[in-house]
Design an enzyme around this catalytic site. Structure first.
Site, short mmCIF file in Angstrom:
data_model
loop_
_atom_site.label_atom_id
_atom_site.label_comp_id
_atom_site.label_asym_id
_atom_site.label_seq_id
_atom_site.Cartn_x
_atom_site.Cartn_y
_atom_site.Cartn_z
N ILE A 1 1.10 -1.20 -0.12
CA ILE A 1 -0.17 0.09 0.14
C ILE A 1 0.78 1.32 -0.03
CG2 ILE A 1 -1.97 -0.94 0.94
CD1 ILE A 1 -1.14 -0.35 3.63
N GLY B 1 10.99 1.98 3.59
CA GLY B 1 10.90 0.60 3.03
C GLY B 1 9.57 0.51 2.57
N GLY C 1 8.14 4.05 1.18
CA GLY C 1 8.56 5.23 1.70
C GLY C 1 10.08 5.13 1.81
N ASP D 1 8.28 15.23 9.93
CA ASP D 1 8.02 14.96 8.32
C ASP D 1 6.64 15.02 8.36
OD1 ASP D 1 8.55 14.29 6.35
OD2 ASP D 1 8.86 11.91 6.72
#
Ligand SMILES: *[C@@H]1O[C@H](CO)[C@@H](O)[C@H](O)[C@H]1NC(C)=O
Ligand SMILES: *[C@@H]1O[C@H](CO)[C@@H](O)[C@H](O)[C@H]1NC(C)=O
Ligand SMILES: *[C@@H]1O[C@H](CO)[C@@H](O)[C@H](O)[C@H]1NC(C)=O
Ligand SMILES: *[C@@H]1O[C@H](CO)[C@@H](O)[C@H](O)[C@H]1NC(C)=O
Ligand SMILES: *[C@@H]1O[C@H](CO)[C@@H](O)[C@H](O)[C@H]1NC(C)=O
Ligand SMILES: *[C@@H]1O[C@H](CO)[C@@H](O)[C@H](O)[C@H]1NC(C)=O
Ligand SMILES: *[C@@H]1O[C@H](CO)[C@@H](O)[C@H](O)[C@H]1NC(C)=O
Ligand SMILES: *[C@@H]1O[C@H](CO)[C@@H](O)[C@H](O)[C@H]1NC(C)=O
Ligand SMILES: *[C@@H]1O[C@H](CO)[C@@H](O)[C@H](O)[C@H]1NC(C)=O
Ligand SMILES: *[C@@H]1O[C@H](CO)[C@@H](O)[C@H](O)[C@H]1NC(C)=O
Length: 810
Positions: free
Chosen positions: A488, A494, A491, A606
């Site tokens: 899904i 991983g 990033g 982030d």
């Protein structure tokens, strides 16, 4: 397929041929320039193309038809060499005496016209040289073309043969055979995207298919050391919006290598760069697209010359072809021994993919999410087709052979697919068997380990267990052994898979890429953060796994994916304005909790729309704490740390000073707010230049009071002017250049709650927004909208805020 390109290669002909002076200086021993069919010598760019009969090459058989363009017919081409041609009705060969072995250029000039019954546009023929097929059943399409080949001549003569296809004839207007400087073509080059890492070229022929000068400027043959034409990169550049063109030919400083024969100073002295002035925002690749032919390998030559940097700057960037890395960190300063303006070129060999476009990119260097060097530059590019295993540079695509080829390819593909399928099935069953075996073994161990901790043995892999250490086998089972079908997301850390535990709990499984040490640190951080903090608007940890070399984190599954997906990267139903506001409020609550709930501030680092997730009820949760850091102690004002985060969202102050405060999260949140308002990506290189960066564009529109023009068109009519203004003000405040000028997340939250109030209660109420349940009658909308960010101190608003905080602190 090459044709379009070759035509472009030639546009100079009509305008440039009249120049007489150029920067020559190269005087090759083999230098045959022939103006076929011409009774007189023709001087072109300071070079003399000899008349028929004046040259020392031998044509056999000597029979040929001399054609001259009808002076009455209007020709767009006024170059003299294109005014005449030789027509061959049978196979005919030129034999050139070669005095020095090595790489030679063969250039063929074609410009069809009609001579008596010979319509050269209909001529169909093949051309070969030595053992190489240069052209096969070729027909000149369009006006004029120069084909350029590079051959390693290892004997004392070069034979060039024109062979008419059946019932047709061949022709040529002019040709060149010229010895090249030794250094021009290497004996081999590095190969990428294939098993071999090095490939020899010495026995192969090349065809120049693209020769491009960066910097939006063509270079004409008389400005080139070897009479080459360099096309402007303008029409190949994919997104002009992120590019800046620079020109500084006087800065080029040649040394022993590369020499000016590799490329002239007009090529090295101009470049296309990523916009340096906006380096904090223009994080994108510069990409040029070129048509290539499937089945062939290409020699790609990059020309670099740092004509722009200051002596102290590092110039490091990345180079790609298609998605393959050519260089992860091309350190131009180092490669040029720190001499400003020294040229550098790099050759790589790459096989064309099935895709007819080859994409060549240079992009900013990044390490751990940090983009440290401002200069990303390309000065020139050459793409040369390499002869294939049948010594050909052309494959005939006549209808019959195309069909035959189709059948053969079809058959081959069929057989291949069948074999692949068999192998895949075999592996699949074998692996499944193995996974099952492993699983049943570990299960026993697990049950034992469980007993000490928890008596409830039945809910073994239950979502209710926090921070639980999972056996790898359970995760493999949940994700069908990390099936790509369940992927899904991907990033920095991983891949993320969807999984289903034994008790039917849906989970998101983040599997770290095995190599990275840095990944390990982030993995730990994330698990620590997640097990420490639990909040309605933060994604919860279900467990983790550090068995073998695996680093896996298991979270609650967020049915509706990321905010980013909902805003612009899919055709999901459009989120209403009210829903978007509620999402902002929820996300702000999550962040507020992070920043304030413990003694030390936690900085997320982030914040971005892809880290803001939505569950099945569109309730929002902030995710991805891998980069999170504990904020400053009371006596410090910032944490000094390596720059990490995601481009487009990064606080400029953090970027320049590497100082991290919770205000960096506020900046990122401001970016998200504009994303929510405008429904577009933070950087969209496909947009016109001034719109590429969302932040710049939105800030400009906000300053000019034109915010309504940038609202997501799908929200038309939904956003009230008052709320738009207020929302814009808040977002703009978040984006203040200096952290101290930005509001806290608490302020932002408060103001967003207020915006939601302004929107009124006419929308569907939602549990994510406690404010909906409070009466607002004490303060009128008009009164409230007078306030600016941070100063709406109305009593009822404080009440709202206090209640909200209380609720969330639980
Ligand atoms: C063309 O130039 C060559 C070499 O300079 C010379 O030998 C020849 O006579 C010239 N031919 C004509 C037709 O002028
Ligand atoms: C060119 O046109 C003139 C009259 O317009 C005609 O007399 C002459 O024959 C034509 N020349 C050719 C080569 O067709
Ligand atoms: C020559 O051939 C081309 C392409 O087949 C055609 O378009 C053109 O009309 C022809 N010219 C003459 C004079 O027949
Ligand atoms: C040309 O071929 C010869 C003989 O194979 C080889 O030695 C030489 O290196 C080649 N030259 C180039 C420039 O590849
Ligand atoms: C680049 O070149 C194209 C075509 O020559 C021209 O239209 C365009 O304005 C140029 N762009 C810049 C930024 O100079
Ligand atoms: C060659 O380049 C220089 C500067 O780059 C330019 O001024 C000159 O016009 C060019 N000459 C030709 C013939 O294109
Ligand atoms: C060119 O580079 C050399 C070193 O290779 C240096 O000595 C010289 O000063 C440079 N010339 C200019 C004009 O910068
Ligand atoms: C540049 O392109 C490469 C290869 O396609 C990609 O991996 C990388 O993320 C891109 N960089 C940026 C900043 O878009
Ligand atoms: C090159 O980029 C285009 C989009 O401009 C894309 O469609 C194509 O797939 C890319 N080609 C390769 C080989 O990645
Ligand atoms: C270039 O990098 C290499 C390896 O990192 C180093 O040994 C060398 O000194 C560098 N050269 C220059 C000119 O910086």
């Amino acid at each position: 397929m090459m044709r379009g390109g070759t035509i472009r290669l030639l546009i100079w002909v009509s305008s440039a041929f009249c120049f007489l002076f150029g920067s020559l200086g190269f005087d090759p021993v083999d230098n045959f320039l022939i103006d076929c069919g011409s009774p007189t010598n023709q001087t072109v760019s300071n070079r003399v193309f000899l008349a028929d009969g004046s040259y020392s090459a031998v044509l056999s058989p000597p029979q040929k038809i001399i054609a001259k363009i009808n002076s009455n017919s209007s020709s767009s081409i006024d170059s003299d060499v294109f005014q005449t041609a030789l027509i061959f009705t049978e196979a005919s060969s030129y034999t050139f005496p070669i005095s020095k072995q090595g790489r030679h250029w063969v250039r063929l000039y074609f410009s069809p016209f009609v001579h008596n019954s010979y319509n050269m546009s209909q001529a169909k023929f093949s051309v070969s040289a030595q053992t190489f097929t240069l052209l096969k059943d070729y027909q000149v399409e369009g006006g004029f073309i120069i084909k350029e080949y590079i051959l390693n001549v290892t004997s004392s003569s070069l034979v060039l043969t024109f062979t008419p296809s059946s019932n047709s004839f061949a022709f040529v207007n002019a040709l060149e055979v010229v010895l090249l400087p030794d250094e021009l073509i290497p004996e081999g080059a590095r190969a990428i995207g294939s098993k071999e890492t090095e490939q020899s070229l010495s026995q192969l022929a090349l065809e120049t298919v693209w020769r491009v000068n960066m910097g939006n400027k063509t270079v004409s043959p008389q400005n080139d050391t070897l009479w080459r034409f360099w096309d402007s990169d303008y029409s190949y550049l994919r997104y002009e919006g992120v590019a800046t063109y620079v020109s500084k030919p006087e800065a080029v400083n040649y040394s022993a290598s590369p020499t000016k024969y590799i490329a002239p100073s007009s090529v090295y002295g101009s470049a296309t760069m990523l916009d340096t002035k906006k380096e904090s925002r223009m994080i994108a690749n510069l990409t040029w697209n070129f048509d290539v032919e499937h089945g062939f390998k290409y020699l790609v030559r990059f020309h670099f010359c740092d004509i722009m940097s200051k002596p102290a700057d590092s110039v490091i960037f990345k180079v790609f072809i298609n998605d393959l890395s050519v260089s992860d960190s091309l350190d131009l300063k180092n490669l040029t021994s720190d001499v400003l303006g020294r040229p550098y070129f790099m050759d790589v060999i790459m096989r064309a993919s099935d895709n007819p476009t080859m994409n060549v990119s240079v992009g900013p260097y990044s390490k751990d999410g940090a983009y440290l060097y401002p200069i990303t530059i390309l000065n020139g590019l050459e793409i040369m087709k390499i002869s294939n295993s049948r010594s050909s540079l052309d494959v005939s695509l006549s209808n019959s052979s195309k069909m035959k080829l189709g059948v053969i390819v079809g058959l081959a593909v069929g057989v291949f697919l069948a074999i692949v399928l068999a192998i895949v099935l075999f592996l699949f069953y074998r692996r499944r068997g193995r996974a099952r075996a492993i699983h049943s073994k570990t299960e026993v161990v697990m049950v034992n380990a469980e007993e000490g901790k928890d008596n409830n043995g039945t809910a073994m892999f239950s979502a209710s267990k926090i921070g639980y250490r999972f056996p790898l086998a359970a995760i493999q089972e949940a994700t069908d052994n990390f099936s790509e079908n369940l992927l899904i997301g991907v990033g920095g850390f991983g891949k993320v898979y969807k999984g289903v535990l034994r008790d039917s709990t849906k989970v998101a499984v983040k599997r770290g890429a095995p190599q990275s040490k840095q990944g390990l640190a982030e993995f730990r951080t994330e698990i620590e953060m997640l097990s420490q903090f639990r909040h309605r608007h933060l994604v919860s940890l279900i467990g983790y796994c550090d068995e073998k070399d695996e680093l896996i984190i298991i979270y609650e599954y967020m049915e509706n994916g990321s905010l980013k997906n909902h805003l612009y990267s899919s055709d999901l139903r459009c989120l209403s304005w009210r829903k978007r506001l509620e999402i902002c409020v929820g996300a702000a609550k999550g962040l507020h909790y992070l920043h304030t709930s413990s003694e030390k501030t936690i900085i997320h680092r982030d914040v971005k729309s892809s880290n803001i997730l939505l569950d099945e009820n569109l309730m929002v949760k902030v995710a991805d704490f891998g980069l999170s850091k504990t904020g400053p102690e009371i006596d410090q004002t910032h944490v000094s740390t390596a720059v990490k985060g995601s481009f487009g969202y990064l606080d400029p102050e953090y970027l320049t000073r590497q100082q991290l405060t919770e205000k960096s999260d506020v900046y990122s949140f401001g970016v998200v707010m504009f994303e929510v308002l405008c429904g577009r990506p933070v950087i969209d290189p496909s947009l016109p230049r001034e719109e590429v960066s969302l932040v710049e564009w939105a800030m400009k529109r906000h300053q000019n009071g034109q915010l309504e023009e940038i609202v997501d068109p799908r929200l038309a009519g939904q956003v009230k002017p008052d709320t738009l203004r207020k929302f814009g003000d808040v977002a703009a405040k978040c984006l203040a250049g200096r952290g101290v000028d930005r509001p806290t997340v608490g302020d932002v939250l408060w103001n967003l709650e207020f915006v939601l109030q302004l929107e009124g209660n006419d929308g569907r109420s939602d549990h994510a927004s406690p404010v909906n349940n409070l009466e607002t009658s004490t303060v009128s909308t008009a009164e409230l909208s007078m306030g600016s960010v941070g100063d709406i101190a109305g009593v009822s608003m404080s009440k709202v805020f206090a209640q909200m905080v209380r609720e969330d602190m639980r």
